[in-house]
Write a protein that holds these residues in place. Structure first.
Motif, PDB file in Angstrom:
ATOM      1  N   PRO A   8       6.066 -23.917 -28.115  1.00 27.44           N
ATOM      2  CA  PRO A   8       5.467 -24.618 -26.778  1.00 27.44           C
ATOM      3  C   PRO A   8       6.715 -25.649 -26.064  1.00 27.44           C
ATOM      4  CG  PRO A   8       4.759 -25.839 -28.729  1.00 27.44           C
ATOM      5  CD  PRO A   8       5.518 -24.575 -29.196  1.00 27.44           C
ATOM      6  N   THR A  12       2.760 -28.970 -21.778  1.00 33.30           N
ATOM      7  CA  THR A  12       2.105 -30.302 -22.092  1.00 33.30           C
ATOM      8  C   THR A  12       0.636 -30.170 -21.970  1.00 33.30           C
ATOM      9  OG1 THR A  12       2.302 -31.086 -19.862  1.00 33.30           O
ATOM     10  CG2 THR A  12       4.121 -31.913 -21.403  1.00 33.30           C
ATOM     11  N   PHE A  14      -3.061 -28.931 -22.582  1.00 35.13           N
ATOM     12  CA  PHE A  14      -3.958 -28.333 -23.564  1.00 35.13           C
ATOM     13  C   PHE A  14      -4.300 -27.015 -23.296  1.00 35.13           C
ATOM     14  CE2 PHE A  14      -7.544 -27.498 -25.898  1.00 35.13           C
ATOM     15  CZ  PHE A  14      -7.309 -27.848 -27.150  1.00 35.13           C
ATOM     16  N   PHE A  17      -1.857 -24.329 -23.823  1.00 37.49           N
ATOM     17  CA  PHE A  17      -1.518 -24.114 -25.104  1.00 37.49           C
ATOM     18  C   PHE A  17      -2.797 -23.018 -25.350  1.00 37.49           C
ATOM     19  CE2 PHE A  17       0.734 -27.818 -25.477  1.00 37.49           C
ATOM     20  CZ  PHE A  17       1.609 -27.669 -26.861  1.00 37.49           C
ATOM     21  N   ALA A  18      -3.929 -23.120 -24.973  1.00 38.14           N
ATOM     22  CA  ALA A  18      -5.055 -22.214 -25.408  1.00 38.14           C
ATOM     23  C   ALA A  18      -4.891 -20.877 -24.806  1.00 38.14           C
ATOM     24  CB  ALA A  18      -6.475 -22.800 -25.056  1.00 38.14           C
ATOM     25  N   TYR A  24      -0.188 -24.778 -31.541  1.00 37.08           N
ATOM     26  CA  TYR A  24      -0.583 -26.319 -31.267  1.00 37.08           C
ATOM     27  C   TYR A  24      -0.916 -26.890 -32.620  1.00 37.08           C
ATOM     28  CZ  TYR A  24      -3.593 -29.870 -29.736  1.00 37.08           C
ATOM     29  OH  TYR A  24      -4.227 -31.227 -29.588  1.00 37.08           O
ATOM     30  N   ASP A  26      -2.401 -28.979 -34.782  1.00 37.38           N
ATOM     31  CA  ASP A  26      -3.612 -29.597 -34.816  1.00 37.38           C
ATOM     32  C   ASP A  26      -3.712 -31.054 -35.262  1.00 37.38           C
ATOM     33  OD1 ASP A  26      -6.416 -30.128 -34.816  1.00 37.38           O
ATOM     34  OD2 ASP A  26      -7.066 -28.206 -36.082  1.00 37.38           O
ATOM     35  N   THR A  28      -6.345 -32.744 -34.033  1.00 39.47           N
ATOM     36  CA  THR A  28      -7.746 -33.321 -33.251  1.00 39.47           C
ATOM     37  C   THR A  28      -8.791 -33.958 -34.129  1.00 39.47           C
ATOM     38  OG1 THR A  28      -8.655 -31.110 -34.118  1.00 39.47           O
ATOM     39  CG2 THR A  28      -7.634 -31.102 -31.712  1.00 39.47           C
ATOM     40  N   THR A  53       0.871 -34.342 -24.136  1.00 38.84           N
ATOM     41  CA  THR A  53       0.091 -33.304 -24.692  1.00 38.84           C
ATOM     42  C   THR A  53      -1.199 -33.911 -25.304  1.00 38.84           C
ATOM     43  OG1 THR A  53       1.898 -31.896 -25.289  1.00 38.84           O
ATOM     44  CG2 THR A  53      -0.130 -31.432 -26.433  1.00 38.84           C
ATOM     45  N   THR A  57      -5.021 -33.476 -24.107  1.00 37.27           N
ATOM     46  CA  THR A  57      -5.909 -33.128 -25.065  1.00 37.27           C
ATOM     47  C   THR A  57      -7.442 -34.012 -24.979  1.00 37.27           C
ATOM     48  OG1 THR A  57      -4.388 -32.337 -26.980  1.00 37.27           O
ATOM     49  CG2 THR A  57      -6.516 -32.656 -27.529  1.00 37.27           C
ATOM     50  N   LEU A  72     -10.210 -25.299 -34.424  1.00 34.03           N
ATOM     51  CA  LEU A  72      -9.256 -26.673 -34.629  1.00 34.03           C
ATOM     52  C   LEU A  72     -10.262 -27.669 -35.376  1.00 34.03           C
ATOM     53  CD1 LEU A  72      -7.805 -27.077 -31.313  1.00 34.03           C
ATOM     54  CD2 LEU A  72      -6.634 -26.153 -33.356  1.00 34.03           C
ATOM     55  N   TYR A 233       2.883 -25.098 -39.725  1.00 33.05           N
ATOM     56  CA  TYR A 233       2.994 -24.195 -38.397  1.00 33.05           C
ATOM     57  C   TYR A 233       4.063 -23.450 -38.103  1.00 33.05           C
ATOM     58  CZ  TYR A 233      -1.303 -26.992 -37.426  1.00 33.05           C
ATOM     59  OH  TYR A 233      -2.653 -27.324 -37.641  1.00 33.05           O
TER      60      TYR A 233
END
Length: 323
Positions: A8, A12, A14, A17-18, A24, A26, A28, A53, A57, A72, A233
């Motif tokens: 990525p 920035t 979200f 990313f998806a 990504y 994570d 969260t 980012t 989010t 996530l 990751y």
């Protein structure tokens, strides 16, 4: 070879990313932990460490709920059950440059107008920007708004050497934040980021109930990559880097472990908690290295100005200019 398009770099949003299945990292669980509170927060971090980012989010979570968060931690660990809100997202880095053609106050107004329009509001044009801002949020029910401000200090740092312009911008920001405080009951959540905290400009003294989490150990890994995250990751990319480096050198100099040691030496070592419990890698440097490992361990963050202490440089220049 791993798919380099999934790294990525320069992303920035979200949603991006998806939508593009980018890697990504994570965090969260930390996002959910912070977002459960109702007091305003401030986070200071250097450029290119992932602040935007993080803000994006929060934007997605509060405005659209969990739809894009499947798989996530915030979903798999059942960390969130709040409703959605009207989200006003302002990125002040968009108006940091000073131009004679358009004064800062005009750019400030247009940015607010755009941010509120994106949230479904309209700011009246027949009043000054702060009064119009107050009227807009004043009609909302308590606890129904979320305010996200990214790079609040960018317009100030950009004119550090221009005392008159700096003071005009500082005064506008002070009034703006005072208005936010006056209507704080309207907001479910307020989150502000910047590179530094201008404690002597009265911005935060006007908005004196904000909680600064910049060096809170609980959020020391909120941005940046930990060692565990790096190897979880990006394991395929790390193994690919070993192969690429050895091929470029024509010898088996690097193993996985020696590569990790080299990455620590070049890109690790940043700690943002007062107890120094956590260390993180700079994401910009790591992602660029993993994309082009054959180039070696270049100072990517420094080369793009991420590590340049603009505030300090501009401050010192104000003295140099007087000589």
């Amino acid at each position: 070879m791993p798919d380099l398009t999934k790294l990525p770099l320069s992303v920035t949003s979200f949603r991006d990313f998806a939508a593009n299945a980018l890697i990504y990292v994570d965090k969260t669980d930390l996002v959910a932990d912070l977002a459960r509170f109702r007091n305003p927060f401030f986070l200071s971090r250097p450029r290119r460490f992932g602040k935007s980012t993080l803000v994006s989010t929060f934007h997605e979570l509060f405005s659209n709920g969990l739809d894009k968060f499947q798989e996530l931690k915030i979903v798999t660990e059942n960390l969130w059950n709040d409703k959605t809100y009207k989200v006003v997202h302002i990125d002040f880095s968009q108006i940091k440059e000073n131009t004679a053609a358009r004064p800062f106050e005009t750019k400030f107004y247009l940015l607010l107008q755009s941010a509120f329009k994106a949230a479904g509001f309209t700011i009246a044009e027949d009043k000054d920007v702060i009064a119009a801002f107050a009227d807009t949020i004043g009609t909302e029910d308590n606890g129904t708004l979320v305010l996200l401000i990214d790079e609040y200090d960018a317009p100030l740092t950009a004119v550090m050497g221009d005392k008159k312009e700096f003071e005009e911008r500082r005064a506008l920001f002070s009034e703006f934040f005072s208005t936010i405080k006056a209507y704080s009951g309207k907001f479910r959540f307020i989150f502000i980021t910047g590179v530094t905290r201008y404690s002597n400009t009265s911005i935060f003294s006007a908005f004196n109930n904000i909680e600064d989490i910049s060096f809170d150990p609980s959020y020391g890994t909120l941005v940046g990559y930990t060692q565990e995250e790096l190897e979880h990751y990006f394991k395929d990319y790390l193994e690919n880097a070993v192969t690429e480096l050895n091929q470029d050198l024509g010898e088996d100099k690097y193993t996985y472990d020696s590569l990790i040691a080299a990455l620590k030496l070049n890109y690790d070592g940043y700690s943002f908690d007062r107890r120094c419990r956590h260390h993180v890698y700079n994401p910009w440097s790591i992602l660029n290295f993993l994309k082009k490992p054959q180039e070696g361990f270049l100072p990517y963050w420094l080369d793009t100005g991420g590590a340049k202490p603009s505030l300090l440089v501009n401050y010192l220049n104000t003295f140099i200019d007087k000589k």
